[in-house]
Write a protein that holds these residues in place. Structure first.
Motif, PDB file in Angstrom:
ATOM      1  N   LEU A 238       0.838  -1.199   0.000  1.00 24.39           N
ATOM      2  CA  LEU A 238       0.000   0.000   0.000  1.00 24.39           C
ATOM      3  C   LEU A 238       0.873   1.250   0.000  1.00 24.39           C
ATOM      4  CD1 LEU A 238      -2.746  -1.029   2.584  1.00 24.39           C
ATOM      5  CD2 LEU A 238      -2.898  -1.057   0.081  1.00 24.39           C
ATOM      6  N   GLY A 239       0.620   2.118  -0.943  1.00 31.28           N
ATOM      7  CA  GLY A 239       1.346   3.374  -1.007  1.00 31.28           C
ATOM      8  C   GLY A 239       2.815   3.235  -1.311  1.00 31.28           C
ATOM      9  N   CYS A 244      14.042  -3.197   2.268  1.00 28.21           N
ATOM     10  CA  CYS A 244      14.798  -4.182   3.027  1.00 28.21           C
ATOM     11  C   CYS A 244      15.765  -3.494   3.985  1.00 28.21           C
ATOM     12  CB  CYS A 244      15.571  -5.108   2.089  1.00 28.21           C
ATOM     13  SG  CYS A 244      16.603  -6.316   2.944  1.00 28.21           S
ATOM     14  N   PRO A 245      15.676  -3.761   5.303  1.00 27.84           N
ATOM     15  CA  PRO A 245      16.582  -3.119   6.255  1.00 27.84           C
ATOM     16  C   PRO A 245      18.019  -3.593   6.135  1.00 27.84           C
ATOM     17  CG  PRO A 245      15.224  -4.750   7.365  1.00 27.84           C
ATOM     18  CD  PRO A 245      14.704  -4.638   5.961  1.00 27.84           C
ATOM     19  N   PHE A 246      18.251  -4.682   5.406  1.00 27.96           N
ATOM     20  CA  PHE A 246      19.605  -5.227   5.261  1.00 27.96           C
ATOM     21  C   PHE A 246      20.167  -4.998   3.857  1.00 27.96           C
ATOM     22  CE2 PHE A 246      17.233  -7.797   8.351  1.00 27.96           C
ATOM     23  CZ  PHE A 246      17.958  -7.485   9.490  1.00 27.96           C
ATOM     24  N   ALA A 247      19.535  -4.090   3.106  1.00 27.25           N
ATOM     25  CA  ALA A 247      20.014  -3.784   1.750  1.00 27.25           C
ATOM     26  C   ALA A 247      20.076  -2.275   1.573  1.00 27.25           C
ATOM     27  CB  ALA A 247      19.099  -4.400   0.701  1.00 27.25           C
ATOM     28  N   PRO A 248      21.239  -1.682   1.813  1.00 25.63           N
ATOM     29  CA  PRO A 248      21.373  -0.233   1.638  1.00 25.63           C
ATOM     30  C   PRO A 248      20.923   0.199   0.244  1.00 25.63           C
ATOM     31  CG  PRO A 248      23.347  -1.152   2.664  1.00 25.63           C
ATOM     32  CD  PRO A 248      22.498  -2.324   2.243  1.00 25.63           C
ATOM     33  N   GLY A 249      20.077   1.216   0.209  1.00 26.23           N
ATOM     34  CA  GLY A 249      19.596   1.722  -1.074  1.00 26.23           C
ATOM     35  C   GLY A 249      18.275   1.131  -1.519  1.00 26.23           C
ATOM     36  N   ALA A 250      17.750   0.161  -0.764  1.00 25.95           N
ATOM     37  CA  ALA A 250      16.459  -0.448  -1.127  1.00 25.95           C
ATOM     38  C   ALA A 250      15.355   0.256  -0.367  1.00 25.95           C
ATOM     39  CB  ALA A 250      16.466  -1.931  -0.804  1.00 25.95           C
ATOM     40  N   SER A 251      14.530   0.981  -1.073  1.00 26.56           N
ATOM     41  CA  SER A 251      13.429   1.674  -0.409  1.00 26.56           C
ATOM     42  C   SER A 251      12.203   1.663  -1.294  1.00 26.56           C
ATOM     43  CB  SER A 251      13.826   3.119  -0.101  1.00 26.56           C
ATOM     44  OG  SER A 251      14.112   3.815  -1.284  1.00 26.56           O
ATOM     45  N   GLY A 252      11.100   1.302  -0.719  1.00 27.97           N
ATOM     46  CA  GLY A 252       9.831   1.399  -1.426  1.00 27.97           C
ATOM     47  C   GLY A 252       9.509   0.230  -2.322  1.00 27.97           C
ATOM     48  N   ILE A 279      -7.896   3.256   3.006  1.00 25.13           N
ATOM     49  CA  ILE A 279      -7.223   2.249   3.839  1.00 25.13           C
ATOM     50  C   ILE A 279      -5.727   2.521   3.850  1.00 25.13           C
ATOM     51  CG2 ILE A 279      -6.623  -0.202   4.026  1.00 25.13           C
ATOM     52  CD1 ILE A 279      -9.377  -0.823   2.769  1.00 25.13           C
ATOM     53  N   SER A 280      -5.184   2.768   2.679  1.00 21.19           N
ATOM     54  CA  SER A 280      -3.763   3.053   2.532  1.00 21.19           C
ATOM     55  C   SER A 280      -3.392   4.367   3.224  1.00 21.19           C
ATOM     56  CB  SER A 280      -3.401   3.107   1.053  1.00 21.19           C
ATOM     57  OG  SER A 280      -2.052   3.418   0.865  1.00 21.19           O
ATOM     58  N   GLU A 281      -4.177   5.400   2.978  1.00 16.96           N
ATOM     59  CA  GLU A 281      -3.864   6.717   3.543  1.00 16.96           C
ATOM     60  C   GLU A 281      -3.887   6.708   5.060  1.00 16.96           C
ATOM     61  OE1 GLU A 281      -5.452   9.639  -0.065  1.00 16.96           O
ATOM     62  OE2 GLU A 281      -6.820   9.082   1.560  1.00 16.96           O
ATOM     63  N   ARG A 282      -4.837   5.996   5.637  1.00 16.08           N
ATOM     64  CA  ARG A 282      -4.918   5.934   7.101  1.00 16.08           C
ATOM     65  C   ARG A 282      -3.688   5.239   7.680  1.00 16.08           C
ATOM     66  NH1 ARG A 282      -9.059   2.245  10.700  1.00 16.08           N
ATOM     67  NH2 ARG A 282      -8.154   2.783  12.737  1.00 16.08           N
ATOM     68  N   LEU A 283      -3.300   4.119   7.075  1.00 15.90           N
ATOM     69  CA  LEU A 283      -2.144   3.382   7.576  1.00 15.90           C
ATOM     70  C   LEU A 283      -0.871   4.214   7.470  1.00 15.90           C
ATOM     71  CD1 LEU A 283      -0.681   0.842   8.556  1.00 15.90           C
ATOM     72  CD2 LEU A 283      -0.590   0.084   6.170  1.00 15.90           C
ATOM     73  N   LEU A 284      -0.654   4.837   6.331  1.00 16.39           N
ATOM     74  CA  LEU A 284       0.559   5.628   6.139  1.00 16.39           C
ATOM     75  C   LEU A 284       0.603   6.810   7.094  1.00 16.39           C
ATOM     76  CD1 LEU A 284       0.620   5.509   2.246  1.00 16.39           C
ATOM     77  CD2 LEU A 284       2.172   4.314   3.791  1.00 16.39           C
ATOM     78  N   ALA A 285      -0.546   7.400   7.374  1.00 14.30           N
ATOM     79  CA  ALA A 285      -0.593   8.499   8.339  1.00 14.30           C
ATOM     80  C   ALA A 285      -0.226   8.010   9.733  1.00 14.30           C
ATOM     81  CB  ALA A 285      -1.991   9.131   8.338  1.00 14.30           C
ATOM     82  N   GLU A 289       4.535   7.818   7.265  1.00 10.99           N
ATOM     83  CA  GLU A 289       5.239   7.510   6.028  1.00 10.99           C
ATOM     84  C   GLU A 289       4.560   8.212   4.850  1.00 10.99           C
ATOM     85  OE1 GLU A 289       7.936   5.692   5.481  1.00 10.99           O
ATOM     86  OE2 GLU A 289       8.274   5.030   7.553  1.00 10.99           O
ATOM     87  N   PRO A 290       5.344   8.573   3.820  1.00  9.28           N
ATOM     88  CA  PRO A 290       4.754   9.222   2.642  1.00  9.28           C
ATOM     89  C   PRO A 290       4.010   8.226   1.762  1.00  9.28           C
ATOM     90  CG  PRO A 290       7.088   8.822   2.271  1.00  9.28           C
ATOM     91  CD  PRO A 290       6.811   8.450   3.711  1.00  9.28           C
ATOM     92  N   ASN A 291       3.049   8.718   1.023  1.00 10.85           N
ATOM     93  CA  ASN A 291       2.331   7.893   0.058  1.00 10.85           C
ATOM     94  C   ASN A 291       3.015   8.047  -1.294  1.00 10.85           C
ATOM     95  OD1 ASN A 291       0.470   6.596  -1.627  1.00 10.85           O
ATOM     96  ND2 ASN A 291      -1.267   7.230  -0.361  1.00 10.85           N
ATOM     97  N   ARG A 292       3.604   6.954  -1.804  1.00  6.44           N
ATOM     98  CA  ARG A 292       4.345   7.004  -3.060  1.00  6.44           C
ATOM     99  C   ARG A 292       3.505   6.536  -4.257  1.00  6.44           C
ATOM    100  NH1 ARG A 292       7.823   4.667   0.814  1.00  6.44           N
ATOM    101  NH2 ARG A 292       9.607   5.971   1.368  1.00  6.44           N
ATOM    102  N   SER A 293       2.237   6.253  -4.030  1.00  9.68           N
ATOM    103  CA  SER A 293       1.392   5.753  -5.107  1.00  9.68           C
ATOM    104  C   SER A 293       0.928   6.878  -6.015  1.00  9.68           C
ATOM    105  CB  SER A 293       0.164   5.032  -4.535  1.00  9.68           C
ATOM    106  OG  SER A 293      -0.782   4.778  -5.553  1.00  9.68           O
ATOM    107  N   ARG A 294       1.259   6.764  -7.301  1.00  9.63           N
ATOM    108  CA  ARG A 294       0.792   7.764  -8.254  1.00  9.63           C
ATOM    109  C   ARG A 294      -0.703   7.595  -8.514  1.00  9.63           C
ATOM    110  NH1 ARG A 294       4.944  10.317 -10.869  1.00  9.63           N
ATOM    111  NH2 ARG A 294       3.301  11.840 -11.295  1.00  9.63           N
ATOM    112  N   THR A 295      -1.193   6.356  -8.417  1.00  9.74           N
ATOM    113  CA  THR A 295      -2.628   6.118  -8.605  1.00  9.74           C
ATOM    114  C   THR A 295      -3.424   6.774  -7.484  1.00  9.74           C
ATOM    115  OG1 THR A 295      -2.300   4.059  -9.821  1.00  9.74           O
ATOM    116  CG2 THR A 295      -4.411   4.331  -8.698  1.00  9.74           C
ATOM    117  N   ALA A 296      -2.940   6.631  -6.242  1.00 11.41           N
ATOM    118  CA  ALA A 296      -3.629   7.272  -5.123  1.00 11.41           C
ATOM    119  C   ALA A 296      -3.638   8.781  -5.296  1.00 11.41           C
ATOM    120  CB  ALA A 296      -2.954   6.887  -3.806  1.00 11.41           C
ATOM    121  N   GLU A 297      -2.520   9.323  -5.762  1.00  7.67           N
ATOM    122  CA  GLU A 297      -2.442  10.759  -6.000  1.00  7.67           C
ATOM    123  C   GLU A 297      -3.429  11.174  -7.092  1.00  7.67           C
ATOM    124  OE1 GLU A 297       0.862  14.155  -7.370  1.00  7.67           O
ATOM    125  OE2 GLU A 297       1.387  12.023  -7.334  1.00  7.67           O
ATOM    126  N   GLY A 298      -3.455  10.407  -8.175  1.00  8.55           N
ATOM    127  CA  GLY A 298      -4.363  10.730  -9.264  1.00  8.55           C
ATOM    128  C   GLY A 298      -5.825  10.633  -8.869  1.00  8.55           C
TER     129      GLY A 298
END
Length: 314
Positions: A238-239, A244-252, A279-285, A289-298
């Motif tokens: 969602l969002g 991975c906390p064990f992979a530097p540079g892995a986000s989202g 559902i997604s917006e409530r959890l991220l709030a 955490e930021p919402n990275r979903s372009r569909t949610a934004e649209g």
């Protein structure tokens, strides 16, 4: 209906999504999210991990979540495991779908699991037996199938060798994970096609799951490439939460909303999107955490003539 609609989503918010946040979501809140997503029509979920809670605190209440769900709900839920003991312990708690994960690259496997790739593969037959004894299914999940944060590019032949290794027999599915989100569609098409060409994976009985990250903006494109090459399941959160906390540079992770909007399974209607986005917006709030979903934004735009835009209440 396009061919892409044959792919199904597995939402991994409650495992891969949460693990990088460092925050423990209460069990009752996790139960609520599981039931909201299943009721909406999401076919499968990844709900937790048997990783050590001191290393991955957000997974600490995984077995409490399992205990709170019904057997019918658990039939659609997967739990991450890395050792035969993990499978045995999770099975005793009621888990029936196990995602046995290790990395193609030794350096990441040592950082993530504390052993070499060969040691993880050698232990897999025992994990398969525990899963079978519980009447469950187990997946072969391969992290760092394209690049490793410590070793760089991963030779595709290493992936193919593991995929055809007899010790992986008994796996229901194979999960190919672009852990760092550094792959591009051409690479994804080539690797998935090569796995299919081996003649075992890519069938209804032995599915290929693609787990992409959107770190470099290729999450949806790579997922569609995987579908076109023979994958049938796509992982998303969602969002776009997670990493991975064990992979530097892995986000989202790749956003579940974006994958659904791209593939349009029959159950995913404008009304379903209108229910999913809050559902997604409530959890991220809650997580900050930021919402990275372009569909949610649209969906929150002012383009009122487009049926996928969420109508504002008068």
């Amino acid at each position: 209906m396009t061919a892409l609609a044959n792919g199904i989503l597995r939402d991994v918010t409650l495992r891969d999504g949460l693990q990088l946040t460092g925050k423990v979501l209460p069990t009752e809140r996790k139960v609520e999210i599981v039931r909201e997503l299943l009721a909406l029509g999401v076919p499968e979920l990844e709900i937790g991990s048997m990783a050590r809670p001191d290393l991955v605190p957000p997974m600490a209440n995984t077995l409490e979540l399992v205990a709170a769900l019904t057997p019918e709900e658990l039939e659609r839920c997967w739990v991450w495991v890395a050792t035969p003991r993990h499978v045995e312990k999770a099975a005793a708690a009621g888990v029936r779908n196990f995602q046995y994960c290790f990395s193609v690259s030794d350096s990441h496997n040592r950082a993530n699991i504390g052993r070499t790739t060969e040691e993880s593969l050698a232990a897999m037959p025992a994990a398969v037996e525990f899963a079978r004894a519980a009447g469950g299914r187990i997946q072969l999940c391969l992290a760092t199938t394209f690049t490793c944060p410590f070793e760089g590019p991963v030779d595709p032949e290493r992936v193919l060798a593991i995929a055809r290794d007899p010790r992986a027999e008994g796996s229901a599915d194979i999960v190919l994970a672009d852990t760092l989100g550094q792959a591009h569609p051409g690479q994804v098409t080539a690797l998935v096609s090569a796995v299919v060409a081996q003649g075992h994976w890519g069938t209804e009985a032995h599915r290929i799951v693609f787990h992409g990250h959107d770190t470099w903006g290729m999450g949806v494109a790579n997922s569609l490439a995987a579908l076109g090459a023979g994958a049938s399941v796509l992982d998303g959160s969602l969002g776009g939460l997670g990493g991975c906390p064990f992979a530097p540079g892995a986000s989202g992770n790749t956003s579940s909303e974006d994958l659904l909007f791209a593939t349009r399974p029959e159950w995913f209607t404008p009304a379903a999107l209108a229910a999913l986005v809050p559902i997604s917006e409530r959890l991220l709030a809650e997580l900050g955490e930021p919402n990275r979903s372009r569909t949610a934004e649209g969906s929150r735009s002012e383009a009122a003539a487009f049926e996928w835009v969420i109508r504002r209440q008068p």
